[in-house]
Motif scaffolding. Structure first.
Motif, PDB file in Angstrom:
ATOM      1  N   GLU A 614       0.840  -1.212   0.000  1.00 55.94           N
ATOM      2  CA  GLU A 614       0.000   0.000   0.000  1.00 55.94           C
ATOM      3  C   GLU A 614       0.867   1.251   0.000  1.00 55.94           C
ATOM      4  O   GLU A 614       0.595   2.216  -0.715  1.00 55.94           O
ATOM      5  N   ALA A 615       1.935   1.236   0.818  1.00 51.50           N
ATOM      6  CA  ALA A 615       2.838   2.389   0.852  1.00 51.50           C
ATOM      7  C   ALA A 615       3.484   2.610  -0.504  1.00 51.50           C
ATOM      8  O   ALA A 615       3.597   3.753  -0.983  1.00 51.50           O
ATOM      9  N   ALA A 616       3.910   1.517  -1.161  1.00 50.95           N
ATOM     10  CA  ALA A 616       4.521   1.645  -2.484  1.00 50.95           C
ATOM     11  C   ALA A 616       3.528   2.216  -3.497  1.00 50.95           C
ATOM     12  O   ALA A 616       3.896   3.032  -4.352  1.00 50.95           O
ATOM     13  N   ARG A 617       2.272   1.789  -3.399  1.00 45.86           N
ATOM     14  CA  ARG A 617       1.249   2.320  -4.306  1.00 45.86           C
ATOM     15  C   ARG A 617       1.062   3.819  -4.089  1.00 45.86           C
ATOM     16  O   ARG A 617       0.965   4.587  -5.052  1.00 45.86           O
ATOM     17  N   LEU A 618       1.025   4.239  -2.848  1.00 44.30           N
ATOM     18  CA  LEU A 618       0.852   5.655  -2.544  1.00 44.30           C
ATOM     19  C   LEU A 618       2.027   6.483  -3.052  1.00 44.30           C
ATOM     20  O   LEU A 618       1.857   7.623  -3.491  1.00 44.30           O
ATOM     21  N   LEU A 619       3.211   5.917  -3.006  1.00 46.96           N
ATOM     22  CA  LEU A 619       4.392   6.653  -3.455  1.00 46.96           C
ATOM     23  C   LEU A 619       4.471   6.761  -4.974  1.00 46.96           C
ATOM     24  O   LEU A 619       5.302   7.505  -5.493  1.00 46.96           O
ATOM     25  N   ARG A 620       3.614   6.019  -5.677  1.00 42.69           N
ATOM     26  CA  ARG A 620       3.554   6.166  -7.130  1.00 42.69           C
ATOM     27  C   ARG A 620       2.621   7.298  -7.561  1.00 42.69           C
ATOM     28  O   ARG A 620       2.547   7.633  -8.742  1.00 42.69           O
ATOM     29  N   VAL A 621       1.896   7.900  -6.603  1.00 40.06           N
ATOM     30  CA  VAL A 621       1.038   9.045  -6.921  1.00 40.06           C
ATOM     31  C   VAL A 621       1.927  10.215  -7.347  1.00 40.06           C
ATOM     32  O   VAL A 621       2.881  10.562  -6.650  1.00 40.06           O
ATOM     33  N   PRO A 622       1.663  10.839  -8.501  1.00 38.65           N
ATOM     34  CA  PRO A 622       2.528  11.941  -8.963  1.00 38.65           C
ATOM     35  C   PRO A 622       2.446  13.150  -8.041  1.00 38.65           C
ATOM     36  O   PRO A 622       1.366  13.498  -7.539  1.00 38.65           O
ATOM     37  N   VAL A 623       3.593  13.775  -7.808  1.00 42.97           N
ATOM     38  CA  VAL A 623       3.667  14.968  -6.955  1.00 42.97           C
ATOM     39  C   VAL A 623       4.435  16.042  -7.711  1.00 42.97           C
ATOM     40  O   VAL A 623       5.307  15.732  -8.523  1.00 42.97           O
ATOM     41  N   PRO A 624       4.126  17.321  -7.472  1.00 41.98           N
ATOM     42  CA  PRO A 624       4.827  18.402  -8.186  1.00 41.98           C
ATOM     43  C   PRO A 624       6.244  18.605  -7.653  1.00 41.98           C
ATOM     44  O   PRO A 624       6.513  18.407  -6.456  1.00 41.98           O
ATOM     45  N   ASP A 625       7.150  19.022  -8.522  1.00 42.54           N
ATOM     46  CA  ASP A 625       8.532  19.284  -8.100  1.00 42.54           C
ATOM     47  C   ASP A 625       8.593  20.365  -7.037  1.00 42.54           C
ATOM     48  O   ASP A 625       9.440  20.316  -6.133  1.00 42.54           O
ATOM     49  N   ALA A 626       7.687  21.361  -7.149  1.00 45.91           N
ATOM     50  CA  ALA A 626       7.715  22.469  -6.185  1.00 45.91           C
ATOM     51  C   ALA A 626       7.463  21.982  -4.759  1.00 45.91           C
ATOM     52  O   ALA A 626       7.852  22.645  -3.798  1.00 45.91           O
ATOM     53  N   MET A 627       6.835  20.831  -4.608  1.00 38.54           N
ATOM     54  CA  MET A 627       6.559  20.307  -3.258  1.00 38.54           C
ATOM     55  C   MET A 627       7.843  20.065  -2.479  1.00 38.54           C
ATOM     56  O   MET A 627       7.886  20.224  -1.255  1.00 38.54           O
ATOM     57  N   PHE A 628       8.919  19.677  -3.176  1.00 36.36           N
ATOM     58  CA  PHE A 628      10.158  19.333  -2.485  1.00 36.36           C
ATOM     59  C   PHE A 628      10.915  20.559  -1.985  1.00 36.36           C
ATOM     60  O   PHE A 628      11.961  20.423  -1.360  1.00 36.36           O
ATOM     61  N   ARG A 629      10.380  21.734  -2.230  1.00 34.68           N
ATOM     62  CA  ARG A 629      10.957  22.949  -1.654  1.00 34.68           C
ATOM     63  C   ARG A 629      10.092  23.480  -0.524  1.00 34.68           C
ATOM     64  O   ARG A 629      10.236  24.634  -0.116  1.00 34.68           O
ATOM     65  N   THR A 630       9.167  22.656  -0.051  1.00 33.91           N
ATOM     66  CA  THR A 630       8.257  23.056   1.023  1.00 33.91           C
ATOM     67  C   THR A 630       8.350  22.069   2.181  1.00 33.91           C
ATOM     68  O   THR A 630       8.923  20.991   2.049  1.00 33.91           O
ATOM     69  N   ARG A 631       7.741  22.448   3.279  1.00 39.80           N
ATOM     70  CA  ARG A 631       7.746  21.556   4.441  1.00 39.80           C
ATOM     71  C   ARG A 631       6.931  20.284   4.155  1.00 39.80           C
ATOM     72  O   ARG A 631       7.245  19.215   4.667  1.00 39.80           O
ATOM     73  N   ALA A 632       5.891  20.402   3.322  1.00 38.76           N
ATOM     74  CA  ALA A 632       5.159  19.191   2.961  1.00 38.76           C
ATOM     75  C   ALA A 632       6.087  18.198   2.268  1.00 38.76           C
ATOM     76  O   ALA A 632       6.017  16.981   2.490  1.00 38.76           O
ATOM     77  N   GLY A 633       6.979  18.721   1.411  1.00 32.35           N
ATOM     78  CA  GLY A 633       7.948  17.848   0.760  1.00 32.35           C
ATOM     79  C   GLY A 633       8.911  17.222   1.746  1.00 32.35           C
ATOM     80  O   GLY A 633       9.340  16.067   1.577  1.00 32.35           O
ATOM     81  N   LEU A 634       9.275  17.947   2.787  1.00 31.99           N
ATOM     82  CA  LEU A 634      10.166  17.410   3.820  1.00 31.99           C
ATOM     83  C   LEU A 634       9.534  16.199   4.497  1.00 31.99           C
ATOM     84  O   LEU A 634      10.179  15.151   4.667  1.00 31.99           O
ATOM     85  N   HIS A 635       8.277  16.311   4.867  1.00 36.45           N
ATOM     86  CA  HIS A 635       7.598  15.190   5.520  1.00 36.45           C
ATOM     87  C   HIS A 635       7.377  14.039   4.549  1.00 36.45           C
ATOM     88  O   HIS A 635       7.421  12.868   4.950  1.00 36.45           O
ATOM     89  N   TYR A 636       7.167  14.369   3.276  1.00 39.00           N
ATOM     90  CA  TYR A 636       7.043  13.320   2.256  1.00 39.00           C
ATOM     91  C   TYR A 636       8.350  12.534   2.149  1.00 39.00           C
ATOM     92  O   TYR A 636       8.348  11.297   2.082  1.00 39.00           O
ATOM     93  N   LEU A 637       9.486  13.240   2.150  1.00 40.00           N
ATOM     94  CA  LEU A 637      10.786  12.568   2.087  1.00 40.00           C
ATOM     95  C   LEU A 637      11.009  11.678   3.301  1.00 40.00           C
ATOM     96  O   LEU A 637      11.513  10.552   3.185  1.00 40.00           O
ATOM     97  N   LEU A 638      10.654  12.174   4.479  1.00 39.80           N
ATOM     98  CA  LEU A 638      10.807  11.367   5.693  1.00 39.80           C
ATOM     99  C   LEU A 638       9.933  10.120   5.628  1.00 39.80           C
ATOM    100  O   LEU A 638      10.370   9.018   5.995  1.00 39.80           O
ATOM    101  N   ALA A 639       8.700  10.273   5.145  1.00 42.34           N
ATOM    102  CA  ALA A 639       7.804   9.117   5.046  1.00 42.34           C
ATOM    103  C   ALA A 639       8.309   8.134   3.997  1.00 42.34           C
ATOM    104  O   ALA A 639       8.302   6.914   4.209  1.00 42.34           O
ATOM    105  N   ARG A 640       8.768   8.655   2.856  1.00 45.94           N
ATOM    106  CA  ARG A 640       9.276   7.762   1.811  1.00 45.94           C
ATOM    107  C   ARG A 640      10.530   7.040   2.274  1.00 45.94           C
ATOM    108  O   ARG A 640      10.692   5.833   2.040  1.00 45.94           O
TER     109      ARG A 640
END
Length: 766
Positions: A614-640
């Motif tokens: 399930e986690a792998a499926r969720l990580l295949r959801v497309p995300v914008p590049d701009a997200m990785f310059r935000t705090r949301a992107g930080l938490h996404y990286l930690l979760a991934r």
């Protein structure tokens, strides 16, 4: 002959006509005026009478007048004469085109027929009779006593018949035979007598009250409801349904009514709940007293009840019958009349929207009155606090399309984008250039300035918002935007906001009933500052501030924030459920850069529950590049990274954790409980056979690592600057940060640390 159901409660009129037929057989001719509103069964009675007369051996001649042939001289008389034995057609004056005054032609032909057996002459829809034919009928009516002719004229009660026809219907020898709609008992009898209804007497009696209220007892409408009821099988509803057959019956009734009555019905349907007698008269452009006969005619037909169309099914049928051009014209007229009489902006705006939609469907355009755009904008401002975002967006889209000399209220597109965000944030993307212009043009104390900033932040336009907020002063709106920006993208407005500052902004938002998208960022700011209790309390408050029927975007934001709250406190099952709902409510594109918030919560919950697929499926959801310059992107990286580590991919996970390290260092923030990259990075290093101590420069950013490695190799500041294409002062600043972070004093100390771990792995870790 008509069926039993067609003649329910029509026995008395039919018996009266049959008595006149008997008199005609004895040489005593007469006339009858069979009148009734459209749909009340006049044609059925004529058919029954004609069948009875034919069985009795009488000659039956029939004609049907039509509106299209009203201008055709002797059209009705021609139909009658064409059925006479040896008839030569219409009078000679009609044949050769001259308006000859020979009304005796019809009389003479009928008298000759009646010499052998009685004659029944029926004229249906007599109100459409051409004037020369009406004069012939008048001539005949005065001479019937000496013939065996029964003349039956069937038509609607007309308030303004032509003079010859009015004389016929008022003639002393013309017996009035009125038909009215059925009573409740008549409806029960109608339902029980119809073989196709499959109703017993008890069922028909039980359903009769509802069906009578629904149709007003009009037989044509009852036929329509019965057909729709039959089509609903095998499980048929007890209440009547306004289906296709019913709507067709409504249109048929209006087609058979006088033009003034039809215009009144259309006006009633368009004005809907706003209708009053005064407003209706103004809409139609006639005195109030002139409207009363039309209302009476509609009530007699069964379409009207207490001054309004009987129910929504009738209104829908009338509106569906309008052409696009007619709909546009009537709604534009309604908007003008309502505006002139001081109606509320949303009421007027609804008609402006309908008029514009009809024009678009018709492929036409029209200039709007000067007041239209301001009224639409004001109506949108009324709708937004009431939780009617879709309606507000509809008003504003119409305002944007209308021609108004290029003058539109400032910030209109921002308000439109704000309203569209509520139901589909992805639709805002097309407005981003206009939002950037509004951010530059509007004053920071204007609520639309903050709305533009929040929508731009949602879709990753952080640089634009940072420039706009830099010179925005210290007002409430400016503080709100800067606080959200500082949390989303630390380093642009100083360090991350303290919990007290976040709460002050939330306090200003929770009372507005329409918090902007940045409220989610502020709640998460509390969560990741370790203020879980505060975040939970504010989430409840902001959720309670939402009006009834809250929009998809608001529901999604609340669900995502709740998911983060549950995952943060270890309630992974609940967190997974809320995250799934948040992602179901909005598409990834609609989430913008905020998609990292529900995705990170969902991935963390799945990893904790060991649901790795399930986690792998969720990580295949497309995300914008701009997200990785935000705090949301930080938490996404930690979760991934957490998922990758649990899935046995320690080296790839370490890259995500070091990317978090670099972001925090760039922002000037330290690792803390909610943003802890060190602990999972240590686990990844141990799985790779290293220890945290083997990575002495792990706390440095990429730029700082490059400077530190060159300095450890003995390069001067000027040489480092030349090699890295930066200024010497930049190199000096980096070295100051390096010394502080690594707790060293000189290049020699850096060289010793570099000897502990080779420069290659350290440089490639991020």
């Amino acid at each position: 002959m008509g069926t039993v159901g067609d003649l329910i409660r029509r026995e008395d009129p039919l018996r009266l006509l049959e008595g006149l037929l008997t008199d005609a057989g004895q040489g005593r001719g007469s006339a009858a005026a069979l009148t009734g509103s459209p749909g009340t069964g006049k044609s059925a009675v004529l058919r029954a009478l004609s069948a009875t007369a034919a069985e009795a051996g009488a000659t039956v001649l029939g004609a049907c007048a039509t509106e299209a042939e009203r201008g055709l001289p002797y059209g009705v008389v021609g139909q009658l004469l064409s059925g006479t034995a040896g008839g030569t057609g219409p009078p000679s004056g009609a044949r050769d085109g001259r308006d000859a005054d020979r009304p005796e032609t019809l009389y003479e032909a009928l008298r000759a027929l009646a010499a052998h057996r009685p004659v029944v002459v029926t004229v249906d829809d007599v109100h459409h009779t051409d004037e020369p034919s009406a004069r012939c009928l008048l001539y005949l009516c005065g001479r019937l006593a000496a013939t065996g002719v029964l003349l039956v004229l069937a038509g609607r009660p007309s308030s303004t018949p032509s003079l010859p026809l009015a004389e016929v219907l008022r003639h002393p020898r013309c017996v009035p035979v009125p038909l009215r709609t059925l009573s409740e008992d008549g409806v029960a009898e109608f339902l029980g007598a119809r073989p196709a209804s499959a109703m017993d007497a008890a069922t028909a009696r039980r359903l009769a009250p509802d069906w009578h209220r629904f149709t007003g007892g009009n037989p044509r409408l009852l036929h329509g409801v019965l057909a729709d009821h039959r089509d609903c099988g095998p499980v048929r509803p007890a209440r009547p349904v306004a289906g296709t057959a019913f709507r067709r019956a409504v249109v048929g009734c209006l087609r058979g009514a006088e033009p003034a009555v039809t215009r009144t019905a259309k006006a009633l349907a368009v004005l809907a709940d706003q209708v009053t007698l005064t407003l209706l008269a103004r809409f139609l452009g006639v005195p109030e007293r002139a409207v009363v006969p039309s209302l009476a005619a509609l009530e007699a037909t069964g379409l009207l009840d207490v001054g309004r169309l009987r129910h929504q099914g009738v209104s829908a049928a009338v509106l569906e019958s309008l052409t696009a051009e007619e709909s546009a014209r009537l709604h534009a007229r309604a908007a003008r009349v309502l505006y002139d009489t001081g109606a509320e902006p949303p009421v007027v705006a609804g008609h402006l929207v309908a008029a514009q939609a009809a024009r678009t469907a018709d492929g036409g355009t029209a200039d709007a009155p000067s007041w239209a755009v301001p009224v639409l904008a004001e109506a949108a401002r009324h709708a937004m606090p009431a939780g009617q975002a879709r309606r507000a967006a509809e008003f504003l889209r119409t305002a944007h399309r209308l021609h108004d000399g290029g003058q539109r209220p400032d910030g209109m597109l921002t308000t439109l984008a704000r309203a569209e965000w509520e139901s589909d944030p992805a639709s805002v993307i097309r407005h981003l250039p206009a939002l950037e212009r509004d951010l530059a043009a509007l004053r920071p104390d204007d609520g639309r300035w903050a709305e533009a900033a929040a929508l731009l932040l949602w879709h990753g336009r952080h640089d634009t918002v940072a420039r706009g907020a830099a010179g925005a002063g210290d007002g409430t709106r400016a503080r709100e935007v800067r606080t959200a920006l500082a949390h989303l993208c630390p380093g642009r407005q100083g360090p991350a906001p303290a919990p007290d500052a976040v709460e002050r902004v939330l306090e200003s938002l929770v009372h507005t009933l329409a918090p902007p998208p940045s409220v989610a960022a502020l709640l998460v700011a509390l969560l990741y500052a370790g203020e879980t209790d505060r975040a939970a309390r504010w989430r409840e408050l902001t959720g309670a501030a939402e009006p009834a029927g809250t929009t998809p975007a608001r529901q999604a934001v609340v669900a995502a924030t709740t998911a983060v709250l549950h995952v943060r406190t270890g309630s992974y099952d609940a967190g997974a459920g809320h995250a799934a709902r948040a992602l179901a409510l909005l598409s990834p594109a609609a989430w913008g850069v905020a998609v990292g918030m529900p995705l990170a919560a969902a991935v963390r919950a799945a990893t904790a529950r060991q649901a790795h697929d399930e986690a792998a499926r969720l990580l295949r959801v497309p995300v914008p590049d701009a997200m990785f310059r935000t705090r949301a992107g930080l938490h996404y990286l930690l979760a991934r990274g957490g998922h990758l580590l649990a899935a046995g991919r320690a080296r790839t996970a370490l890259a995500d954790f070091h990317a978090c390290r670099d972001l925090l260092a760039d922002w000037g923030e330290r690792s803390r409980d909610g943003l802890d990259w060190r602990t999972p990075a240590d686990r990844a290093l141990r799985r790779l056979g290293d220890t945290p101590d083997d990575d002495p420069v792990a706390v440095l950013t990429r730029a700082e690592r490059r400077v530190a490695l060159l300095a450890a190799a003995g390069c001067t500041n000027r040489a480092i600057a030349a090699q890295l294409y930066v200024t010497p002062s930049t190199v000096e600043q980096h070295l100051t940060h390096v010394y502080r972070k690594l707790r060293v004093r000189s290049r020699g100390d850096l060289a010793k640390l570099a000897a502990v771990r080779a420069a290659g792995p350290a440089d490639g870790a991020g």
